[in-house]
Design a protein around this motif. Sequence first.
Motif, PDB file in Angstrom:
ATOM      1  N   SER A 166       0.647  -1.203   0.079  1.00 43.42           N
ATOM      2  CA  SER A 166      -0.132   0.065  -0.038  1.00 43.42           C
ATOM      3  C   SER A 166       0.828   1.382   0.011  1.00 43.42           C
ATOM      4  CB  SER A 166      -0.890  -0.042   1.257  1.00 43.42           C
ATOM      5  OG  SER A 166      -0.368  -0.237   2.342  1.00 43.42           O
ATOM      6  N   GLU A 167       2.212   1.377   0.672  1.00 39.70           N
ATOM      7  CA  GLU A 167       3.092   2.598   0.803  1.00 39.70           C
ATOM      8  C   GLU A 167       3.430   2.343  -0.596  1.00 39.70           C
ATOM      9  OE1 GLU A 167       5.754   2.189   3.932  1.00 39.70           O
ATOM     10  OE2 GLU A 167       4.087   2.171   5.406  1.00 39.70           O
ATOM     11  N   ALA A 168       4.009   1.620  -1.210  1.00 35.31           N
ATOM     12  CA  ALA A 168       4.643   1.620  -2.522  1.00 35.31           C
ATOM     13  C   ALA A 168       3.539   2.118  -3.463  1.00 35.31           C
ATOM     14  CB  ALA A 168       5.452   0.312  -2.950  1.00 35.31           C
ATOM     15  N   ILE A 173       1.798   6.230  -7.295  1.00 35.03           N
ATOM     16  CA  ILE A 173       0.730   6.943  -7.910  1.00 35.03           C
ATOM     17  C   ILE A 173       1.114   8.542  -7.565  1.00 35.03           C
ATOM     18  CG2 ILE A 173      -1.603   7.889  -7.463  1.00 35.03           C
ATOM     19  CD1 ILE A 173      -2.468   5.199  -6.450  1.00 35.03           C
ATOM     20  N   GLU A 174       1.660   8.969  -6.688  1.00 36.32           N
ATOM     21  CA  GLU A 174       2.252  10.409  -6.453  1.00 36.32           C
ATOM     22  C   GLU A 174       3.454  10.732  -7.254  1.00 36.32           C
ATOM     23  OE1 GLU A 174       4.306  12.911  -2.779  1.00 36.32           O
ATOM     24  OE2 GLU A 174       3.080  11.277  -2.241  1.00 36.32           O
ATOM     25  N   ALA A 175       4.293   9.627  -7.476  1.00 37.18           N
ATOM     26  CA  ALA A 175       5.289  10.045  -8.485  1.00 37.18           C
ATOM     27  C   ALA A 175       4.933  10.132  -9.777  1.00 37.18           C
ATOM     28  CB  ALA A 175       6.478   8.682  -8.365  1.00 37.18           C
ATOM     29  N   TYR A 231       2.984 -10.289  -4.749  1.00 38.26           N
ATOM     30  CA  TYR A 231       3.613  -9.097  -5.450  1.00 38.26           C
ATOM     31  C   TYR A 231       2.504  -7.752  -5.068  1.00 38.26           C
ATOM     32  CZ  TYR A 231       7.569 -11.608  -7.104  1.00 38.26           C
ATOM     33  OH  TYR A 231       8.736 -12.114  -7.493  1.00 38.26           O
ATOM     34  N   GLY A 232       1.522  -8.036  -4.557  1.00 41.80           N
ATOM     35  CA  GLY A 232       0.886  -6.909  -3.948  1.00 41.80           C
ATOM     36  C   GLY A 232       0.200  -6.141  -5.527  1.00 41.80           C
ATOM     37  N   ALA A 233       0.277  -4.935  -5.478  1.00 48.91           N
ATOM     38  CA  ALA A 233      -0.271  -4.100  -6.528  1.00 48.91           C
ATOM     39  C   ALA A 233       0.580  -3.924  -7.769  1.00 48.91           C
ATOM     40  CB  ALA A 233      -0.847  -2.931  -6.129  1.00 48.91           C
ATOM     41  N   GLU A 267      -8.613  -1.720 -10.309  1.00 46.95           N
ATOM     42  CA  GLU A 267      -7.447  -1.147  -9.547  1.00 46.95           C
ATOM     43  C   GLU A 267      -6.450  -0.559 -10.166  1.00 46.95           C
ATOM     44  OE1 GLU A 267      -7.110  -4.960  -6.807  1.00 46.95           O
ATOM     45  OE2 GLU A 267      -7.056  -5.455  -8.941  1.00 46.95           O
ATOM     46  N   VAL A 268      -5.695   0.350  -9.592  1.00 51.31           N
ATOM     47  CA  VAL A 268      -4.469   1.001 -10.044  1.00 51.31           C
ATOM     48  C   VAL A 268      -3.226   0.040  -9.766  1.00 51.31           C
ATOM     49  CG1 VAL A 268      -2.709   2.688  -9.924  1.00 51.31           C
ATOM     50  CG2 VAL A 268      -5.206   3.150  -9.770  1.00 51.31           C
ATOM     51  N   LEU A 269      -2.319  -0.598 -10.879  1.00 50.53           N
ATOM     52  CA  LEU A 269      -1.466  -1.216 -10.716  1.00 50.53           C
ATOM     53  C   LEU A 269      -0.020  -0.742 -11.201  1.00 50.53           C
ATOM     54  CD1 LEU A 269      -3.301  -4.654 -12.024  1.00 50.53           C
ATOM     55  CD2 LEU A 269      -2.846  -3.640  -9.549  1.00 50.53           C
ATOM     56  N   ASN A 270       0.937  -0.928 -10.390  1.00 52.25           N
ATOM     57  CA  ASN A 270       2.286  -0.622 -10.639  1.00 52.25           C
ATOM     58  C   ASN A 270       2.800  -1.516 -11.730  1.00 52.25           C
ATOM     59  OD1 ASN A 270       4.543   1.053 -10.785  1.00 52.25           O
ATOM     60  ND2 ASN A 270       5.407  -0.175  -8.892  1.00 52.25           N
ATOM     61  N   CYS A 271       3.215  -1.069 -13.046  1.00 46.38           N
ATOM     62  CA  CYS A 271       3.810  -2.039 -13.917  1.00 46.38           C
ATOM     63  C   CYS A 271       5.249  -1.568 -14.426  1.00 46.38           C
ATOM     64  CB  CYS A 271       3.045  -1.900 -15.052  1.00 46.38           C
ATOM     65  SG  CYS A 271       1.178  -2.412 -15.106  1.00 46.38           S
ATOM     66  N   ASN A 272       6.024  -2.659 -14.696  1.00 43.66           N
ATOM     67  CA  ASN A 272       7.295  -2.239 -15.183  1.00 43.66           C
ATOM     68  C   ASN A 272       7.428  -1.271 -16.484  1.00 43.66           C
ATOM     69  OD1 ASN A 272       9.573  -2.985 -16.861  1.00 43.66           O
ATOM     70  ND2 ASN A 272      10.381  -4.053 -14.938  1.00 43.66           N
ATOM     71  N   THR A 273       8.124  -0.364 -16.429  1.00 47.52           N
ATOM     72  CA  THR A 273       8.201   0.659 -17.218  1.00 47.52           C
ATOM     73  C   THR A 273       8.919   0.061 -18.697  1.00 47.52           C
ATOM     74  OG1 THR A 273       8.693   2.415 -15.546  1.00 47.52           O
ATOM     75  CG2 THR A 273       9.225   3.046 -17.827  1.00 47.52           C
TER      76      THR A 273
END
Length: 609
Positions: A166-168, A173-175, A231-233, A267-273
């Motif tokens: 959740s913190e990451a 999202i902020e980044a 791996y969470g989100a 959901e918002v998911l953090n993908c590899n750039t």
Amino acid sequence: MAASISSSHYGPIQNLRGDFPIRKGRLFWPRHSCQFRTARTKLPWPLSMVVKGNKGRILPPCSYPGSEVGNIEESNISVEDQQRVRWFREACSYLCAQKGCTFVVLISGQILTSPFLDSILKDIACLHHLGIKFVIVPETTVKINMLLKQRGSSPRFVGEHRITDSEALTAAIEAAGGVRMMLEAKLSPGPSIYNVRRHGDGSRWHEVGVSVDSGNFLGAKRKGVVKGVDYGATGEVKKVDVSRMRERLDAGCIVLLSNLGHSSAGEVLNCNTYEVATACALAIGADKLICIIDGQILDENKRLIRFLTIQEAEMLIDKRAKQNEMASNCVKDVGKEDLNSGHNDSNGAVHCHQNAKVSGKRRNVTFQNGVGFDNGNGLWTGEQSFSIGGHDGRGRLNGYLSELAAAAFVCRAGVKRVHLLDGTIDGVLSLELFTRDGMGTMVASDLYEGTRMARAEDFSSIRQIMQPLEESGILVLRTDQELLEALDSFIVVERDGQIIACAALFPFFEEKCGEVAAIAVSPDCRGQGQGYKLLDYIEKKASSLGLEMLFLLTTRTADWFVRRGFLECSIESIPEKRRKMINLSRKSKYYTKELLPDSSGITVDTAVL
């Protein structure tokens, strides 16, 4: 000389047209802005074509008849203006060739947080106004890690994959939001009104800034639990909304593609750039993928690698993966499996095994309504993906393995060119795109593809291609015996087992020159650039043999060669041995072209003809 130049650094640039001789000197161009202390005096030659002599003195260049500079030397214009005119004329062919092309540009996290970003964005904005379409994919890994550390948390990775708790996710999202706002702001200004106001109504110049568009173009799915690790989100690319991205590009916008994807569950998911950039390049059919990183791709001797074929890139990945533990964790088991061991499903999507090496035949990745990469199941089936990207700062340490892996992957899948550029070099993007040898590393899938030296079994095919041109008088008539004797000097282009083009290079080693002859292309393949590819291959081969000049005889194709840098000459410029064999009744025209030192890194078959 009437002008003095204050500059601490000059950078070499190749002659883009190749229409004047430079043998012992090197052509130099100011890499950074120079201050010229001169009046508007009449100069005998343009300073844009200077040769640096001993002790840094500036020497006049050799004469070059037929130059496109025209009467610029005879006008009372400043040195700066002469340079501008020369540069625009040389860049014209590059601009025409790339207008309307689509480039996907990945900007690494190190460059994104550096002072070098501004100059890169200025070049992108300039090229955008000249008709090139851009999709920018910014890497936010560095920003995310900085935010986590500021809040007392440590980034968590398993291998090269981030665990997005959740913190990451909040940091991601902020980044992403901060980076988007920053890029939009830096791209928004138009050109300086002070510089252009004399050319029209000043009010309209407020409307020429770059339009930047972003949105939910990226679909993703959760990476899930792999080998007991949640791996969470963290997400994997599921689809790219090609139609809406194309709409924005065609409307004149630069598209900003975030690494944050949305899932079917909202959901918002953090993908590899890097996965996002490669997916985007393949989905929209990009002409180039450009990775702007914080260093150069160097060989074992710390020299810039300027060019790699797909096979050479894969070998380099394999080698570097074995050299250190960090790299081997990024690309595991390279070479044990093959991309083409996958299979196609009924929807046209390609299924591939895990940890697959990017090798074999070109991979036919297809997208159905924007869905690809295993029909929405991610880049790969199975539990372990082929890792590209990961920790910040590791690119330089592992030899930019992630970038090389992405380059090889997309080239295999159909993107013809990938450029890996050092963003710390001012103007690197323009220098890469508008100079012959570039400033970075290019990985290419189609350069000289199928071009090779002729073999005995090619005789009948070469004869078949040349015969109509011989009958029409364009080529010199050769008997079968003459063609057989010259066969070792022929170069052919082969496609699907058929010879579609041929040409010959006859070297004269004592005079350090070579004759170009018998360029012929099958009627079905004309207009596809095969002749130009053959000529470029011949020039590279001639340089590798130590030749300094090419010459040719022609009766009806002079304009084609002039456009490619050849200049008309007298018969005295032809080696004496060759002059004795010329059939003067044909009244051929004679043309020569000086060969420049080649630093592109592109190699050809160096067998002596």
